[in-house]
Write a protein that holds these residues in place. Structure first.
Motif, PDB file in Angstrom:
ATOM      1  N   THR B  31       0.835  -1.207   0.000  1.00 31.12           N
ATOM      2  CA  THR B  31       0.000   0.000   0.000  1.00 31.12           C
ATOM      3  C   THR B  31       0.867   1.254   0.000  1.00 31.12           C
ATOM      4  OG1 THR B  31      -1.749  -1.186   1.171  1.00 31.12           O
ATOM      5  CG2 THR B  31      -1.816   1.211   1.291  1.00 31.12           C
ATOM      6  N   ALA B  34       2.287   1.717  -3.413  1.00 25.94           N
ATOM      7  CA  ALA B  34       1.266   2.195  -4.350  1.00 25.94           C
ATOM      8  C   ALA B  34       1.006   3.691  -4.155  1.00 25.94           C
ATOM      9  CB  ALA B  34      -0.031   1.401  -4.170  1.00 25.94           C
ATOM     10  N   LEU B  35       1.026   4.147  -2.898  1.00 26.83           N
ATOM     11  CA  LEU B  35       0.795   5.578  -2.640  1.00 26.83           C
ATOM     12  C   LEU B  35       1.951   6.428  -3.152  1.00 26.83           C
ATOM     13  CD1 LEU B  35      -0.822   5.390   0.913  1.00 26.83           C
ATOM     14  CD2 LEU B  35      -1.892   6.332  -1.145  1.00 26.83           C
ATOM     15  N   ALA B  37       3.762   5.646  -5.686  1.00 29.66           N
ATOM     16  CA  ALA B  37       3.557   5.621  -7.139  1.00 29.66           C
ATOM     17  C   ALA B  37       2.498   6.634  -7.563  1.00 29.66           C
ATOM     18  CB  ALA B  37       3.154   4.217  -7.587  1.00 29.66           C
ATOM     19  N   MET B  38       1.397   6.710  -6.794  1.00 31.21           N
ATOM     20  CA  MET B  38       0.344   7.666  -7.122  1.00 31.21           C
ATOM     21  C   MET B  38       0.878   9.098  -7.107  1.00 31.21           C
ATOM     22  SD  MET B  38      -3.328   8.492  -5.277  1.00 31.21           S
ATOM     23  CE  MET B  38      -2.666   9.586  -4.025  1.00 31.21           C
ATOM     24  N   ASN B  41       2.934   9.636 -10.164  1.00 31.85           N
ATOM     25  CA  ASN B  41       2.063   9.757 -11.340  1.00 31.85           C
ATOM     26  C   ASN B  41       1.385  11.117 -11.419  1.00 31.85           C
ATOM     27  OD1 ASN B  41       2.202   7.381 -12.939  1.00 31.85           O
ATOM     28  ND2 ASN B  41       1.159   6.238 -11.314  1.00 31.85           N
ATOM     29  N   LEU B  42       1.079  11.712 -10.253  1.00 29.60           N
ATOM     30  CA  LEU B  42       0.390  13.008 -10.231  1.00 29.60           C
ATOM     31  C   LEU B  42       1.371  14.183 -10.228  1.00 29.60           C
ATOM     32  CD1 LEU B  42      -2.536  12.022  -7.854  1.00 29.60           C
ATOM     33  CD2 LEU B  42      -2.780  12.921 -10.173  1.00 29.60           C
ATOM     34  N   ARG B  67       6.370  -2.883  -4.923  1.00 27.88           N
ATOM     35  CA  ARG B  67       4.977  -3.321  -4.675  1.00 27.88           C
ATOM     36  C   ARG B  67       4.817  -4.790  -5.053  1.00 27.88           C
ATOM     37  NH1 ARG B  67       0.102  -2.141  -8.123  1.00 27.88           N
ATOM     38  NH2 ARG B  67       1.368  -0.536  -9.136  1.00 27.88           N
ATOM     39  N   SER B 143      -0.187  14.977   1.359  1.00 24.18           N
ATOM     40  CA  SER B 143      -0.692  14.132   2.451  1.00 24.18           C
ATOM     41  C   SER B 143      -0.531  12.646   2.119  1.00 24.18           C
ATOM     42  CB  SER B 143      -2.158  14.448   2.737  1.00 24.18           C
ATOM     43  OG  SER B 143      -2.950  14.171   1.601  1.00 24.18           O
ATOM     44  N   ASP B 144      -0.511  12.325   0.820  1.00 18.61           N
ATOM     45  CA  ASP B 144      -0.371  10.919   0.421  1.00 18.61           C
ATOM     46  C   ASP B 144       1.065  10.424   0.605  1.00 18.61           C
ATOM     47  OD1 ASP B 144      -3.145  10.299  -0.660  1.00 18.61           O
ATOM     48  OD2 ASP B 144      -2.637  12.147  -1.704  1.00 18.61           O
ATOM     49  N   ALA B 147       0.899   9.422   4.128  1.00 18.33           N
ATOM     50  CA  ALA B 147       0.157   8.164   4.256  1.00 18.33           C
ATOM     51  C   ALA B 147       1.024   6.984   3.821  1.00 18.33           C
ATOM     52  CB  ALA B 147      -1.128   8.228   3.422  1.00 18.33           C
TER      53      ALA B 147
END
Lengths: 206, 206
Positions: B31, B34-35, B37-38, B41-42, B67, B143-144, B147
């Motif tokens: 997880t 993945a965060l 990575a997000m 990506n953004l 991951r 914030s991600d 997280a």
């Protein structure tokens, strides 16, 4: 909840902003609740832990409910995020539009703050259950109590920051202060989670 | 990985000892990856963050690999647990049997310690990536990053305790010390994760 783990992680990693940290926090809380439940299930009915049987049975009921709440919050998070995004996309060409947009944003922010606030409350409750079962838990799964606390703490930390993000954009000071006061009530649970992890580590090391 | 989230959590909560804290730790690591990575990506392709573009692209490749490793470790954990359980169930009626059983247990423990040790290494690597992208990350998903760090720290904490559980039952002192030394190399990452969470919280609060 009906998505596979692999697909969910793929969505999380993608450039779609939801699911994001809020949904991940809710899943961490659900994982913590499931681990507490496992410890209860592996302690209930064992003669050696008979004196803790009722506590384990009661805790099992509670954390099963908290797990369902956490999973619902993972879904709610995406909805609340969408509502805020939609409000920011409202037209702002005239004064009337700007006023309506601002009101819509503020309304959506209150809703969006509620989701991580509830996640924080659920995470704090799970940490409380982990603390209460620590002494009576089957020693073979003591490490899982620590894993539960660690997972719920991750949920609490991430949810807390997500509440703060929404508070920072909120204009109504009295509402903001009320939400912050509610958030602060869960802060102590992070310290409790750390002490559970430390206590289990000490016991495992012997 | 092909299981639904709901079914996986149900299995985790059940009285079956696997999946347990080890698999949950591996999922927390996945997880976190993945965060990160997000966030990459953004951030990739946004003019405002152009100077960080290459770092984000490189990080995205790394955390996508991490991951996949984490998901594999979730599966490996159940296998390693089964090997230890099987060894403990070997017959112990004669001296020869007792000796064979003890050797089998010790062999299985080394294998079982390797899984959370690798999970700890993966979690520490993810925390390292979260730290490196922190300054260049799209502020909308700051914030991600927190997280991600919180989730990876939960993985590290739980994995560390799971290694310790196996070390405590291990008789070969030199192998035990070598594994502990390897484990200790990842301990600092927990502090780094905490400082990431703190730094993001300070920036969000403004």
């Amino acid at each position: 909840m009906n998505q596979t783990l692999g697909a969910w992680l793929e969505d999380l990693a993608s450039e779609a902003p939801a699911p994001g940290g809020g949904a991940a926090a809710a899943l961490s809380a659900a994982t913590g609740a499931a681990l507490v439940a496992m410890v209860c299930n592996l302690t209930i009915g064992k003669p050696r832990y008979a004196e803790h049987d009722q506590l384990m049975r009661d805790t099992l009921v509670e954390v099963t409910g908290l797990r369902a709440q956490a999973l619902q919050l993972a879904a709610d998070d995406a909805d609340a995020f969408g509502a805020v995004s939609d409000a920011y996309r409202l037209p702002k060409d005239t004064d009337a539009q700007r006023q309506a947009r601002s009101a819509a944003i503020q309304h959506a922010l209150v809703g969006a703050a509620q989701v991580p606030l509830r996640t924080a409350a659920v995470a704090a409750a799970i940490i409380g259950h982990a603390e209460r079962i620590l002494d009576g838990a089957n020693v073979n799964v003591l490490s899982d109590v620590a894993a539960a606390a660690a997972s719920a703490r991750a949920a609490l930390d991430a949810a807390t920051i997500n509440v703060e993000v929404n508070l920072a954009a909120m204009k109504d000071a009295s509402r903001r202060d009320a939400l912050r006061a509610e958030l602060d009530r869960h802060a102590e649970a992070a310290t409790i989670a750390a002490s559970i992890v430390g206590a289990v580590r000490d016991r495992v090391r012997g």
